[in-house]
Design a protein around this motif. Sequence first.
Motif, PDB file in Angstrom:
ATOM      1  N   THR A 117       0.777  -1.130  -0.141  1.00  0.00           N
ATOM      2  CA  THR A 117      -0.168   0.163   0.131  1.00  0.00           C
ATOM      3  C   THR A 117       0.854   1.292  -0.032  1.00  0.00           C
ATOM      4  OG1 THR A 117      -1.894   1.164   1.179  1.00  0.00           O
ATOM      5  CG2 THR A 117      -0.264  -0.087   2.512  1.00  0.00           C
ATOM      6  N   SER A 118       0.308   2.299   0.209  1.00  0.00           N
ATOM      7  CA  SER A 118       0.857   3.752   0.218  1.00  0.00           C
ATOM      8  C   SER A 118       0.311   4.559   1.104  1.00  0.00           C
ATOM      9  CB  SER A 118       0.950   4.254  -1.102  1.00  0.00           C
ATOM     10  OG  SER A 118      -0.288   4.645  -1.683  1.00  0.00           O
ATOM     11  N   LYS A 119       0.993   5.730   1.430  1.00  0.00           N
ATOM     12  CA  LYS A 119       0.497   6.575   2.244  1.00  0.00           C
ATOM     13  C   LYS A 119      -0.696   7.326   2.001  1.00  0.00           C
ATOM     14  CE  LYS A 119       1.841  11.318   4.576  1.00  0.00           C
ATOM     15  NZ  LYS A 119       3.006  12.126   4.447  1.00  0.00           N
ATOM     16  N   ASN A 120      -1.011   7.335   0.534  1.00  0.00           N
ATOM     17  CA  ASN A 120      -2.018   8.121   0.093  1.00  0.00           C
ATOM     18  C   ASN A 120      -3.370   7.087   0.088  1.00  0.00           C
ATOM     19  OD1 ASN A 120      -0.691  10.444  -0.275  1.00  0.00           O
ATOM     20  ND2 ASN A 120      -0.285   9.780  -2.301  1.00  0.00           N
ATOM     21  N   THR A 121      -3.093   5.826   0.046  1.00  0.00           N
ATOM     22  CA  THR A 121      -4.446   4.808   0.137  1.00  0.00           C
ATOM     23  C   THR A 121      -4.586   3.987   1.193  1.00  0.00           C
ATOM     24  OG1 THR A 121      -2.849   3.376  -1.147  1.00  0.00           O
ATOM     25  CG2 THR A 121      -4.023   4.709  -2.488  1.00  0.00           C
ATOM     26  N   ILE A 122      -3.582   3.967   2.142  1.00  0.00           N
ATOM     27  CA  ILE A 122      -3.771   3.232   3.399  1.00  0.00           C
ATOM     28  C   ILE A 122      -5.080   3.516   4.044  1.00  0.00           C
ATOM     29  CG2 ILE A 122      -2.539   4.567   4.957  1.00  0.00           C
ATOM     30  CD1 ILE A 122      -1.192   2.034   6.000  1.00  0.00           C
ATOM     31  N   ASN A 123      -5.642   4.662   4.102  1.00  0.00           N
ATOM     32  CA  ASN A 123      -6.689   4.902   4.986  1.00  0.00           C
ATOM     33  C   ASN A 123      -8.144   4.985   4.166  1.00  0.00           C
ATOM     34  OD1 ASN A 123      -5.359   5.783   7.333  1.00  0.00           O
ATOM     35  ND2 ASN A 123      -4.803   7.567   6.266  1.00  0.00           N
ATOM     36  N   VAL A 127      -7.689   0.289   4.271  1.00  0.00           N
ATOM     37  CA  VAL A 127      -8.806  -0.206   5.179  1.00  0.00           C
ATOM     38  C   VAL A 127      -9.914  -1.155   4.574  1.00  0.00           C
ATOM     39  CG1 VAL A 127     -10.818   0.616   6.439  1.00  0.00           C
ATOM     40  CG2 VAL A 127      -8.322   1.894   6.551  1.00  0.00           C
ATOM     41  N   ALA A 128     -10.294  -1.051   3.093  1.00  0.00           N
ATOM     42  CA  ALA A 128     -11.097  -2.124   2.642  1.00  0.00           C
ATOM     43  C   ALA A 128     -10.476  -3.134   2.492  1.00  0.00           C
ATOM     44  CB  ALA A 128     -11.521  -1.226   1.074  1.00  0.00           C
ATOM     45  N   VAL A 129      -9.437  -3.408   2.052  1.00  0.00           N
ATOM     46  CA  VAL A 129      -8.658  -4.680   1.897  1.00  0.00           C
ATOM     47  C   VAL A 129      -8.872  -5.365   3.443  1.00  0.00           C
ATOM     48  CG1 VAL A 129      -6.528  -6.003   1.386  1.00  0.00           C
ATOM     49  CG2 VAL A 129      -7.267  -4.216  -0.138  1.00  0.00           C
ATOM     50  N   ASN A 130      -8.402  -4.712   4.418  1.00  0.00           N
ATOM     51  CA  ASN A 130      -8.354  -5.381   5.720  1.00  0.00           C
ATOM     52  C   ASN A 130      -9.800  -5.723   6.084  1.00  0.00           C
ATOM     53  OD1 ASN A 130      -6.876  -5.619   8.191  1.00  0.00           O
ATOM     54  ND2 ASN A 130      -8.337  -4.049   8.913  1.00  0.00           N
ATOM     55  N   THR A 144       4.302  -0.212   3.464  1.00  0.00           N
ATOM     56  CA  THR A 144       4.242   0.907   3.105  1.00  0.00           C
ATOM     57  C   THR A 144       5.517   1.457   2.876  1.00  0.00           C
ATOM     58  OG1 THR A 144       2.995   3.221   2.966  1.00  0.00           O
ATOM     59  CG2 THR A 144       3.360   1.840   4.939  1.00  0.00           C
ATOM     60  N   GLY A 145       5.579   2.706   2.201  1.00  0.00           N
ATOM     61  CA  GLY A 145       7.269   3.367   2.327  1.00  0.00           C
ATOM     62  C   GLY A 145       6.963   4.469   3.293  1.00  0.00           C
ATOM     63  N   THR A 146       5.914   5.337   3.423  1.00  0.00           N
ATOM     64  CA  THR A 146       5.682   6.357   4.467  1.00  0.00           C
ATOM     65  C   THR A 146       4.425   6.308   4.796  1.00  0.00           C
ATOM     66  OG1 THR A 146       5.309   8.148   2.734  1.00  0.00           O
ATOM     67  CG2 THR A 146       7.621   7.753   3.870  1.00  0.00           C
ATOM     68  N   ARG A 147       3.866   6.793   5.936  1.00  0.00           N
ATOM     69  CA  ARG A 147       2.553   6.719   6.535  1.00  0.00           C
ATOM     70  C   ARG A 147       2.301   7.851   7.163  1.00  0.00           C
ATOM     71  NH1 ARG A 147       2.221   5.213  11.759  1.00  0.00           N
ATOM     72  NH2 ARG A 147       4.123   4.077  12.633  1.00  0.00           N
ATOM     73  N   ASN A 148       0.984   8.101   7.417  1.00  0.00           N
ATOM     74  CA  ASN A 148       0.563   9.399   8.406  1.00  0.00           C
ATOM     75  C   ASN A 148       0.739   8.930   9.875  1.00  0.00           C
ATOM     76  OD1 ASN A 148      -0.389  10.725   6.091  1.00  0.00           O
ATOM     77  ND2 ASN A 148      -2.284   9.786   6.027  1.00  0.00           N
ATOM     78  N   ARG A 149       0.679   9.831  10.757  1.00  0.00           N
ATOM     79  CA  ARG A 149       0.713   9.469  12.103  1.00  0.00           C
ATOM     80  C   ARG A 149      -0.080   8.466  12.514  1.00  0.00           C
ATOM     81  NH1 ARG A 149       1.582  14.489  16.199  1.00  0.00           N
ATOM     82  NH2 ARG A 149       3.475  14.741  14.701  1.00  0.00           N
ATOM     83  N   LYS A 150      -1.354   8.984  12.100  1.00  0.00           N
ATOM     84  CA  LYS A 150      -2.432   7.921  12.820  1.00  0.00           C
ATOM     85  C   LYS A 150      -2.741   6.865  11.760  1.00  0.00           C
ATOM     86  CE  LYS A 150      -7.335   7.993  14.278  1.00  0.00           C
ATOM     87  NZ  LYS A 150      -8.647   8.765  14.548  1.00  0.00           N
ATOM     88  N   VAL A 151      -2.505   5.494  12.191  1.00  0.00           N
ATOM     89  CA  VAL A 151      -2.526   4.150  11.673  1.00  0.00           C
ATOM     90  C   VAL A 151      -3.972   3.639  11.800  1.00  0.00           C
ATOM     91  CG1 VAL A 151      -1.834   1.922  11.358  1.00  0.00           C
ATOM     92  CG2 VAL A 151      -0.182   3.798  11.617  1.00  0.00           C
ATOM     93  N   PRO A 152      -4.586   3.249  10.838  1.00  0.00           N
ATOM     94  CA  PRO A 152      -6.032   2.850  10.888  1.00  0.00           C
ATOM     95  C   PRO A 152      -6.039   1.589  11.934  1.00  0.00           C
ATOM     96  CG  PRO A 152      -5.596   3.021   8.659  1.00  0.00           C
ATOM     97  CD  PRO A 152      -4.398   3.478   9.397  1.00  0.00           C
TER      98      PRO A 152
END
Length: 766
Positions: A117-123, A127-130, A144-152
């Motif tokens: 996944t990626s930083k732009n699509t993880i949320n 989430v849909a895949v999970n 993922t390469g990078t992510r936001n501070r808040k992880v789903p």
Amino acid sequence: MRFSMFISLLRPIGPVIIGISLGFTLSLLSVNWVEESCVLDGKASEEISLAQDGNSKGARRPNSISTANDVDADENFEPRIVPYKPIQQSQPKKVFRAKYISTELGIREHLFVGILTSKNTINTMGVAVNRTISHHLDTVVFFTGTRNRKVPHGMFVVTHGDERLIWNMFQTVKYILEHYVNEYDWFYLAQDDTYTEADRIKHLVAHLSMDRELYMGSPEEFIGGEMEGRYCYGGFGYLLSRTLLLRLKPFLENCRNDILSARPDEWLGRCIIDYANSHCVDEHEGLQYFHYEMGKNSDPSKEDNVQFKNALTVHPVSDPEQMYRLHKHFTEIELQRTYDEIEKLQAEIKNVSEVAFDGNRSSQWPIGINPPFEPKSRFEVLRWDYFTEEQVYSCIDSSPKCELRGIDRLDVADVIEIAMGELNKKYKPILHLKKQQLINGYRRFDPTRGMEYTLDLQLEAVNQKGRSRSITKRVHLVRPLSRIEIIPMPYVTEATRVHIILPLTLQDRDYVNHFLEVFAANSFETSENAILTFLFIYDPFEAQQVNQNDIFASVKAQINAYERKYPAVKIPWISVKTETPSQIKFMDIISKKHPVDTLFFITNVNTNVNSEFLNRCRMNSINNWQVFFPIHFQDYNPDIAFHNQEPPPTMDLVKDTGHFDRSSFEEACFYNSDYMATRTRMASDVQENEEILETLDIYDTFVKYSVLHVFRAVEPALHQKYRYQACNPRLSEDMYHRCVQSNLDGLGSRSQLAMLLFEQEQGNST
């Protein structure tokens, strides 16, 4: 003539002669024919010494004769003393035993799933895949390469720290080799815009040989066509065997340095072909890797392609909504296949039962469900409960009739709906049946098979000509028990220290003495691994007078007395000021004063705390997994339960002395880290409405804002004396009504209250 006479004379003595001859023969055979010289002067040159060494005499042959030299040798023999030297045993090597049997036996899980996944699509897509595959698979890791501070929440995310695609693929494979290669047989990698039918992937790897170097997916030609072989296109996902990854492991750094590619799936394919000599295949051992390319804005419900229906993966998925529609569609397909398999098995059982000894009677109804429970005595007979569409005639509180509501009402409505559906399925198109009313309803719970129902339905039957008639039909239904599943739980011990928090208000002062006496006997004297902390709650006026008139001065004096009596014990206290007591506000203060791994137990001054319950508090509270809310046993009002009688000194846990107070949610066991995580999730709602801190208690907070297991069960070791609680009208409406209901339920049982009313009516009539 003479010969015959000789034979007649010889016949009686013949056996004797034969026996004597046989005896001589055997005696001659047992003679030792070895010659041995018998020389008395001891000078025979042929004497053979059988001694093992010069200091001890050897044993003679059985037929030899000892000589004079032998006698002299026996007389001159001097024994040699051999000193005892104890054998020094080497230190036994400590045997390492694995924590789990599977580890010791080398048993690995079947399938590991990694989602790129990626930083732009993880949320969104992540989430849909999970949500569509995580409950079907044991391990799902998002890379993922990078992510936001808040992880789903509920997702295990590994961040590589760089957005370069090839670098992320290299780091993903490296991470799998370092952490998971010894735990799984198969590794499935896919993108977050790929829908994966999880059960079909599991079914595929369950039938593949785990020792094969297999690279399986959707084969594609390399860009430019210069390189031989084909790689697996990442959009449809691909399977990698553990054997293949282990062979690739020594060359992974070479792949990173030597292979140049613009696509991560192509880079991995070239690496596998160059160093493992394995090419991508979509068929192996007769098993096919089906996939389907989704058209833009396609509707899954309108796809009739056979390849789509059999697909393991679908790509590309444009948005989360389409991912959920795909999941719904494939779930319906799998559900229908399951129903078809059940019908097929039922038909086979029915056909086989016809040739059995008992005929069709050998197959129970419904086919494939356990037979009904057979009681061995009248005490084991299962009770049938009678109900209608509005009322049920067996109630929890032993009243003869009560309203059918809640989950019971939904259950009855669902059963009637299913019964009508099955009847119409059976009689269509000849008859169409409509429900008029439920005449009688019976149900019972059979622990061997499930919930059984018997319905007497009044129906309107309409034939094909439109003529109708009212009929009565009896139907039998069974809601079978589902397959029992053992849920793995994290490992916990009884060595954890419990921090007991005891909130006190002005009205609780008189009960502190009894609480401390019981707690000292159960904890202080037994050196229980627990710390008692008092929480003194002052209202604003009481807080202003604390220096002149401290309402908890007597309690603090008792605490000092117990600390002097038990020098090893320290009883801390915390003082708070508030107008409206709130569990969440108190815990916010307490939580900041304790480490994150602290185990809290919030209790009540009327509760008797003992070691048995504290151990269950430790076992049922699991960090980052489960919180425990016990239901204490509360005594009834002694003036009602023991009317005109002397109450016993100790109360037994029986229905005439008390009850489990289901309306009380005061006691709670949980870890500080779980509370802090839950409070973090409700921070946004608190900013919008601060009154939520006063309208929710800790139980509601965990239920609404936490994903932990909230375990609530009766606790016989948690005993509470009767006490009328003053309900604070400033609390939320729900909490206030629960407090009132707890007071009403604690008065006495229905029979005791009825007897008291009966006596009062008799007294009034006289």
